[in-house]
Design an enzyme around this catalytic site. Structure first.
Site, PDB file in Angstrom:
ATOM      1  N   GLU A  99     -10.743  -2.258   8.844  1.00 45.61           N
ATOM      2  CA  GLU A  99     -10.744  -1.994  10.291  1.00 45.61           C
ATOM      3  C   GLU A  99     -12.174  -1.980  10.822  1.00 45.61           C
ATOM      4  OE1 GLU A  99      -8.108   1.339  11.273  1.00 45.61           O
ATOM      5  OE2 GLU A  99      -9.446   1.846  12.920  1.00 45.61           O
ATOM      6  N   ASP A 101     -14.051  -0.812  14.318  1.00 42.48           N
ATOM      7  CA  ASP A 101     -13.686  -0.030  15.510  1.00 42.48           C
ATOM      8  C   ASP A 101     -14.769   0.129  16.553  1.00 42.48           C
ATOM      9  OD1 ASP A 101     -11.272   0.804  14.463  1.00 42.48           O
ATOM     10  OD2 ASP A 101     -12.094   2.641  13.631  1.00 42.48           O
ATOM     11  N   GLU A 103     -14.703   2.712  19.875  1.00 41.73           N
ATOM     12  CA  GLU A 103     -13.918   3.683  20.651  1.00 41.73           C
ATOM     13  C   GLU A 103     -14.824   4.229  21.739  1.00 41.73           C
ATOM     14  OE1 GLU A 103     -10.473   5.643  17.883  1.00 41.73           O
ATOM     15  OE2 GLU A 103     -12.404   6.645  17.925  1.00 41.73           O
ATOM     16  N   ASN A 118     -16.886   2.479  13.815  1.00 42.35           N
ATOM     17  CA  ASN A 118     -16.556   2.795  12.426  1.00 42.35           C
ATOM     18  C   ASN A 118     -16.157   1.508  11.716  1.00 42.35           C
ATOM     19  OD1 ASN A 118     -16.124   4.374  10.147  1.00 42.35           O
ATOM     20  ND2 ASN A 118     -14.500   5.621  11.053  1.00 42.35           N
ATOM     21  N   ASP A 192      -8.320  17.014  22.642  1.00 45.75           N
ATOM     22  CA  ASP A 192      -8.571  18.022  21.615  1.00 45.75           C
ATOM     23  C   ASP A 192      -9.884  17.767  20.860  1.00 45.75           C
ATOM     24  OD1 ASP A 192      -7.273  15.734  20.725  1.00 45.75           O
ATOM     25  OD2 ASP A 192      -6.352  16.743  19.005  1.00 45.75           O
ATOM     26  N   GLY A 197     -16.687  17.450  21.906  1.00 47.11           N
ATOM     27  CA  GLY A 197     -15.960  18.052  20.793  1.00 47.11           C
ATOM     28  C   GLY A 197     -14.689  18.779  21.197  1.00 47.11           C
TER      29      GLY A 197
END
Ligand SMILES: *[C@@H]1O[C@H](CO)[C@@H](O)[C@H](O)[C@H]1NC(C)=O
Length: 285
Positions: A99, A101, A103, A118, A192, A197
């Protein structure tokens, strides 16, 4: 073969036919989640994803790709986007999937998005690098690209490389090179953890939240000349020679110096037994 666009010079050593393709969202993608919340309009030129309290939305490419350069322009959720995450990534399937990534973690109006990156190989990730951007990604479309060849994976923003993940198989680090990947994107609520954070929650009075996509483009091997050949001839073939030139390396250092806010390679607390092998030989720390 050599070509230059915006000063980003790439040398391609190609043994199979290169196909450059400007896409149409109707033809190239399936909506996978959120039904009416994902929309394709302008004759397939623009796609939008949205998120409200009931659900987010997402799409994936019909085709799979093994190596190539993939460009997409995104205009991220504007205004108060705290708690929202727009994911844009390549992925293969299964427990040992690979993968790559991007985001985009939203924020309160005027506060910076975080671009989280990532790389997973053989089902294992834990290779996060995070960046701020040098522009407001919600005002205009910007181009987010992945160059993936047998030697390296390059993440680019408006043609500026922000991250390079080199093939370090010779020192035992798996590299994605046998599992074809699809392009995926989704917009969802992650209040969340996403913004500061998880301290800042999504403000649902601002819903629906919307992100826009256009100018999907992929340069890859033509199916006929590549997928019919064996995996090993693919790895010896397309994209093999693509390297950053001096200008692009300077740009990469500029981004890493001024905009990188997290790098797993320097997170010694997280890796008490020593940083991952691929970090030790990276030229871009
Ligand atoms: C949001 O803004 C704060 C304050 O500027 C910053 O610390 C944080 O990194 C920003 N991004 C996210 C996704 O939390």
């Amino acid at each position: 073969m050599a070509f230059s666009s915006n000063g980003f010079l790439v040398i391609l050593g190609l043994s199979c036919l290169m196909v450059a393709y400007g896409g149409n969202f109707h033809q190239d993608f399936d909506i996978t989640w959120g039904d009416q919340k994902a929309k394709i309009f302008n004759g397939g030129q623009i796609l939008s994803l949205s998120l409200d309290k009931t659900s987010g939305s997402g799409f994936k490419s019909k085709q799979e790709y093994l190596f190539g350069r993939i460009d997409m322009q995104l205009k991220l959720v504007a205004g108060n986007s705290a708690g929202t995450v727009t994911a844009y990534y390549l992925s293969s399937e299964g427990p040992t999937h690979d993968e790559i990534d991007f985001e985009f973690l939203g924020n309160l109006s005027g506060d910076p998005y975080i671009v989280h990156t990532n790389v997973f190989t053989q089902g294992k990730g834990n290779r996060e690098q995070q960046f701020y951007l040098w522009f407001d990604p919600t005002r205009n479309f910007h181009t987010y690209s992945i160059i993936w060849n047998t030697q390296q994976i390059i993440f680019l923003v408006d043609n500026t490389p922000i991250r390079v993940f080199k093939n370090a198989e010779t020192i035992g680090v798996p590299f994605p090179k046998t599992q074809p990947m699809r392009i995926y994107s989704s917009l969802w609520n992650a209040d969340d953890w996403a913004t500061r954070g998880g301290l800042v929650k999504t403000d649902w009075t601002k819903a629906p939240f919307t992100a826009y996509y256009r100018n999907f483009n992929v340069q890859t091997c033509s199916p006929r000349s590549c997928t019919s050949s064996s995996a090993s001839s693919i790895s010896n073939g397309a994209w093999q020679g693509q390297e950053l030139d001096a200008y692009s390396r300077r740009r990469l250092r500029w981004v890493q110096k001024h905009f990188m806010i997290y790098n797993y390679c320097t997170d010694l607390k997280r890796f008490p037994q020593g940083i991952p092998a691929e970090c030790r030989r990276s030229r871009f720390l």
